[in-house]
Design a protein around this motif. Structure first.
Motif, PDB file in Angstrom:
ATOM      1  N   PRO A  64       1.429  19.164   9.467  1.00  0.00           N
ATOM      2  CA  PRO A  64       1.266  18.252  10.601  1.00  0.00           C
ATOM      3  C   PRO A  64       2.559  18.160  11.407  1.00  0.00           C
ATOM      4  CG  PRO A  64       0.948  17.097   8.518  1.00  0.00           C
ATOM      5  CD  PRO A  64       1.217  18.509   8.198  1.00  0.00           C
ATOM      6  N   TYR A  65       2.410  17.921  12.689  1.00  0.00           N
ATOM      7  CA  TYR A  65       3.572  17.855  13.566  1.00  0.00           C
ATOM      8  C   TYR A  65       4.404  16.608  13.278  1.00  0.00           C
ATOM      9  CZ  TYR A  65       6.274  18.490  17.829  1.00  0.00           C
ATOM     10  OH  TYR A  65       7.292  18.683  18.715  1.00  0.00           O
ATOM     11  N   TYR A  66       3.741  15.530  12.908  1.00  0.00           N
ATOM     12  CA  TYR A  66       4.427  14.265  12.629  1.00  0.00           C
ATOM     13  C   TYR A  66       4.289  13.914  11.154  1.00  0.00           C
ATOM     14  CZ  TYR A  66       4.759  13.479  17.636  1.00  0.00           C
ATOM     15  OH  TYR A  66       5.064  13.592  18.958  1.00  0.00           O
ATOM     16  N   SER A  67       5.382  13.446  10.561  1.00  0.00           N
ATOM     17  CA  SER A  67       5.349  13.019   9.165  1.00  0.00           C
ATOM     18  C   SER A  67       4.601  11.692   9.058  1.00  0.00           C
ATOM     19  CB  SER A  67       6.771  12.854   8.626  1.00  0.00           C
ATOM     20  OG  SER A  67       7.403  11.772   9.283  1.00  0.00           O
ATOM     21  N   ASN A  68       4.311  11.296   7.832  1.00  0.00           N
ATOM     22  CA  ASN A  68       3.574  10.048   7.622  1.00  0.00           C
ATOM     23  C   ASN A  68       4.332   8.848   8.182  1.00  0.00           C
ATOM     24  OD1 ASN A  68       1.612  11.468   6.351  1.00  0.00           O
ATOM     25  ND2 ASN A  68       2.224  10.921   4.280  1.00  0.00           N
ATOM     26  N   ARG A  69       5.635   8.837   7.996  1.00  0.00           N
ATOM     27  CA  ARG A  69       6.435   7.714   8.495  1.00  0.00           C
ATOM     28  C   ARG A  69       6.389   7.657  10.017  1.00  0.00           C
ATOM     29  NH1 ARG A  69      11.265   7.441  10.640  1.00  0.00           N
ATOM     30  NH2 ARG A  69      11.750   9.582  10.111  1.00  0.00           N
ATOM     31  N   ARG A  70       6.553   8.811  10.656  1.00  0.00           N
ATOM     32  CA  ARG A  70       6.529   8.833  12.120  1.00  0.00           C
ATOM     33  C   ARG A  70       5.134   8.521  12.657  1.00  0.00           C
ATOM     34  NH1 ARG A  70       8.960  14.260  13.978  1.00  0.00           N
ATOM     35  NH2 ARG A  70       8.708  13.342  16.034  1.00  0.00           N
ATOM     36  N   GLN A  71       4.105   8.956  11.934  1.00  0.00           N
ATOM     37  CA  GLN A  71       2.738   8.610  12.338  1.00  0.00           C
ATOM     38  C   GLN A  71       2.549   7.101  12.329  1.00  0.00           C
ATOM     39  OE1 GLN A  71      -0.287  10.589  10.038  1.00  0.00           O
ATOM     40  NE2 GLN A  71       0.912  12.469   9.979  1.00  0.00           N
ATOM     41  N   ALA A  72       3.041   6.468  11.280  1.00  0.00           N
ATOM     42  CA  ALA A  72       2.884   5.018  11.166  1.00  0.00           C
ATOM     43  C   ALA A  72       3.635   4.308  12.287  1.00  0.00           C
ATOM     44  CB  ALA A  72       3.380   4.547   9.804  1.00  0.00           C
ATOM     45  N   GLU A  73       4.836   4.779  12.599  1.00  0.00           N
ATOM     46  CA  GLU A  73       5.611   4.152  13.676  1.00  0.00           C
ATOM     47  C   GLU A  73       4.911   4.312  15.025  1.00  0.00           C
ATOM     48  OE1 GLU A  73       9.441   5.946  13.448  1.00  0.00           O
ATOM     49  OE2 GLU A  73      10.015   4.841  11.634  1.00  0.00           O
TER      50      GLU A  73
ATOM     51  N   SER B 173      -3.161  10.961   8.327  1.00  0.00           N
ATOM     52  CA  SER B 173      -3.005  11.260   6.909  1.00  0.00           C
ATOM     53  C   SER B 173      -2.333  10.126   6.153  1.00  0.00           C
ATOM     54  CB  SER B 173      -2.213  12.554   6.737  1.00  0.00           C
ATOM     55  OG  SER B 173      -0.938  12.427   7.314  1.00  0.00           O
ATOM     56  N   TRP B 174      -1.602   9.257   6.817  1.00  0.00           N
ATOM     57  CA  TRP B 174      -0.918   8.178   6.099  1.00  0.00           C
ATOM     58  C   TRP B 174      -1.868   7.064   5.722  1.00  0.00           C
ATOM     59  CZ3 TRP B 174      -0.915   3.422   8.480  1.00  0.00           C
ATOM     60  CH2 TRP B 174      -1.167   3.405   9.840  1.00  0.00           C
ATOM     61  N   GLN B 175      -3.107   7.093   6.173  1.00  0.00           N
ATOM     62  CA  GLN B 175      -4.071   6.065   5.807  1.00  0.00           C
ATOM     63  C   GLN B 175      -4.872   6.441   4.568  1.00  0.00           C
ATOM     64  OE1 GLN B 175      -6.394   5.568   9.347  1.00  0.00           O
ATOM     65  NE2 GLN B 175      -5.083   3.959  10.128  1.00  0.00           N
ATOM     66  N   LYS B 176      -4.560   7.542   3.922  1.00  0.00           N
ATOM     67  CA  LYS B 176      -5.332   7.983   2.768  1.00  0.00           C
ATOM     68  C   LYS B 176      -5.179   7.045   1.577  1.00  0.00           C
ATOM     69  CE  LYS B 176      -5.598  12.840   3.837  1.00  0.00           C
ATOM     70  NZ  LYS B 176      -5.196  14.180   3.487  1.00  0.00           N
ATOM     71  N   ASP B 177      -4.097   6.278   1.516  1.00  0.00           N
ATOM     72  CA  ASP B 177      -3.892   5.386   0.386  1.00  0.00           C
ATOM     73  C   ASP B 177      -4.935   4.283   0.338  1.00  0.00           C
ATOM     74  OD1 ASP B 177      -0.269   5.525   0.469  1.00  0.00           O
ATOM     75  OD2 ASP B 177      -1.739   6.842  -0.436  1.00  0.00           O
ATOM     76  N   SER B 178      -5.605   4.007   1.449  1.00  0.00           N
ATOM     77  CA  SER B 178      -6.596   2.942   1.450  1.00  0.00           C
ATOM     78  C   SER B 178      -7.834   3.327   0.646  1.00  0.00           C
ATOM     79  CB  SER B 178      -6.995   2.591   2.881  1.00  0.00           C
ATOM     80  OG  SER B 178      -7.601   3.706   3.496  1.00  0.00           O
ATOM     81  N   THR B 179      -8.029   4.619   0.368  1.00  0.00           N
ATOM     82  CA  THR B 179      -9.188   5.044  -0.408  1.00  0.00           C
ATOM     83  C   THR B 179      -8.862   5.185  -1.888  1.00  0.00           C
ATOM     84  OG1 THR B 179      -8.679   7.369  -0.017  1.00  0.00           O
ATOM     85  CG2 THR B 179     -10.138   6.274   1.566  1.00  0.00           C
ATOM     86  N   ARG B 180      -7.673   4.798  -2.277  1.00  0.00           N
ATOM     87  CA  ARG B 180      -7.268   4.927  -3.671  1.00  0.00           C
ATOM     88  C   ARG B 180      -8.103   3.992  -4.542  1.00  0.00           C
ATOM     89  NH1 ARG B 180      -1.228   3.800  -4.561  1.00  0.00           N
ATOM     90  NH2 ARG B 180      -1.138   5.475  -3.072  1.00  0.00           N
ATOM     91  N   HIS B 181      -8.427   4.446  -5.748  1.00  0.00           N
ATOM     92  CA  HIS B 181      -9.221   3.631  -6.655  1.00  0.00           C
ATOM     93  C   HIS B 181      -8.384   2.469  -7.168  1.00  0.00           C
ATOM     94  CE1 HIS B 181     -12.524   6.398  -6.694  1.00  0.00           C
ATOM     95  NE2 HIS B 181     -11.692   7.393  -6.922  1.00  0.00           N
ATOM     96  N   ILE B 182      -8.932   1.291  -7.087  1.00  0.00           N
ATOM     97  CA  ILE B 182      -8.244   0.107  -7.562  1.00  0.00           C
ATOM     98  C   ILE B 182      -8.562  -0.075  -9.040  1.00  0.00           C
ATOM     99  CG2 ILE B 182      -8.049  -2.384  -7.278  1.00  0.00           C
ATOM    100  CD1 ILE B 182      -8.837  -1.948  -4.349  1.00  0.00           C
ATOM    101  N   LEU B 183      -7.575  -0.455  -9.813  1.00  0.00           N
ATOM    102  CA  LEU B 183      -7.711  -0.691 -11.249  1.00  0.00           C
ATOM    103  C   LEU B 183      -8.232   0.543 -11.974  1.00  0.00           C
ATOM    104  CD1 LEU B 183      -9.209  -4.284 -11.155  1.00  0.00           C
ATOM    105  CD2 LEU B 183      -6.842  -3.650 -11.456  1.00  0.00           C
ATOM    106  N   LYS B 184      -7.656   1.677 -11.653  1.00  0.00           N
ATOM    107  CA  LYS B 184      -8.090   2.925 -12.257  1.00  0.00           C
ATOM    108  C   LYS B 184      -7.830   2.926 -13.761  1.00  0.00           C
ATOM    109  CE  LYS B 184      -7.808   7.864 -11.488  1.00  0.00           C
ATOM    110  NZ  LYS B 184      -7.163   8.926 -10.746  1.00  0.00           N
ATOM    111  N   GLY B 185      -6.790   2.218 -14.187  1.00  0.00           N
ATOM    112  CA  GLY B 185      -6.479   2.158 -15.608  1.00  0.00           C
ATOM    113  C   GLY B 185      -7.554   1.458 -16.418  1.00  0.00           C
ATOM    114  N   LEU B 186      -8.274   0.551 -15.792  1.00  0.00           N
ATOM    115  CA  LEU B 186      -9.355  -0.117 -16.509  1.00  0.00           C
ATOM    116  C   LEU B 186     -10.574   0.782 -16.638  1.00  0.00           C
ATOM    117  CD1 LEU B 186      -9.175  -3.709 -15.028  1.00  0.00           C
ATOM    118  CD2 LEU B 186      -8.351  -2.910 -17.224  1.00  0.00           C
ATOM    119  N   LEU B 187     -10.750   1.670 -15.668  1.00  0.00           N
ATOM    120  CA  LEU B 187     -11.873   2.594 -15.753  1.00  0.00           C
ATOM    121  C   LEU B 187     -11.606   3.677 -16.793  1.00  0.00           C
ATOM    122  CD1 LEU B 187     -12.628   3.031 -11.957  1.00  0.00           C
ATOM    123  CD2 LEU B 187     -13.855   1.628 -13.599  1.00  0.00           C
TER     124      LEU B 187
END
Length: 145
Positions: A55-64, A83-97
């Motif tokens: 990507p032309y812009y890094s995640n930090r620069r995309q966010a800015e 691409s910096w919004q991918k963390d929102s799809t992370r599984h929550i409480l994966k350790g419990l699963l």
């Protein structure tokens, strides 16, 4: 037909102005309707040789850039898939699963409970058998003679 005039670009913050100079939006839906237009926030693959172009812009620069555009109410002109919004799809409480530890450690309580139940059942069966034997022995048997 460009969306911005030169005066409008000069009034924008520096990073946002530079972004719109390099990647001018044709209209608000230009990023989704035109498949030939490269999204500067996502990695792409060269169709001739198959190499991945970063990507032309890094995640930090995309966010800015996105934050500045949101302050200027221009976030609808930016590409939607960042691409910096991918963390929102992370599984929550994966350790419990998928809990850690060995299988024997995780099932230890269940195994001990089953063992205790089987032991109590076997004790009941043996006591019942003993009682039946005692009753049978008390009944007078005819002598074989």
């Amino acid at each position: 037909m460009p969306v911005f005039t030169k005066e409008a670009l000069e009034r924008l913050p520096i990073q946002l102005g530079n972004f719109f100079k390099k990647f001018p939006p044709e209209n608000p839906n230009a990023w989704t309707t035109n498949p030939n237009r490269q999204n500067p926030f996502l990695a792409t693959r060269n169709p001739q040789n198959g190499l991945v172009i970063n990507p032309y812009y890094s995640n930090r620069r995309q966010a800015e850039i996105y934050k500045e555009a949101r302050l200027q109410n221009l976030d609808n002109l930016l590409p939607q898939q960042m691409s910096w919004q991918k963390d929102s799809t992370r599984h929550i409480l994966k350790g419990l699963l998928n809990p850690k530890g060995k299988i024997s450690e995780r099932k230890r309580d269940e195994i001990l409970e089953n063992r205790r139940l089987k032991l109590s059942e076997s004790l009941k069966k043996t006591s019942k058998f003993k009682n039946e034997r005692q009753k049978a022995s008390k009944i007078a048997k005819p002598s074989p003679f």
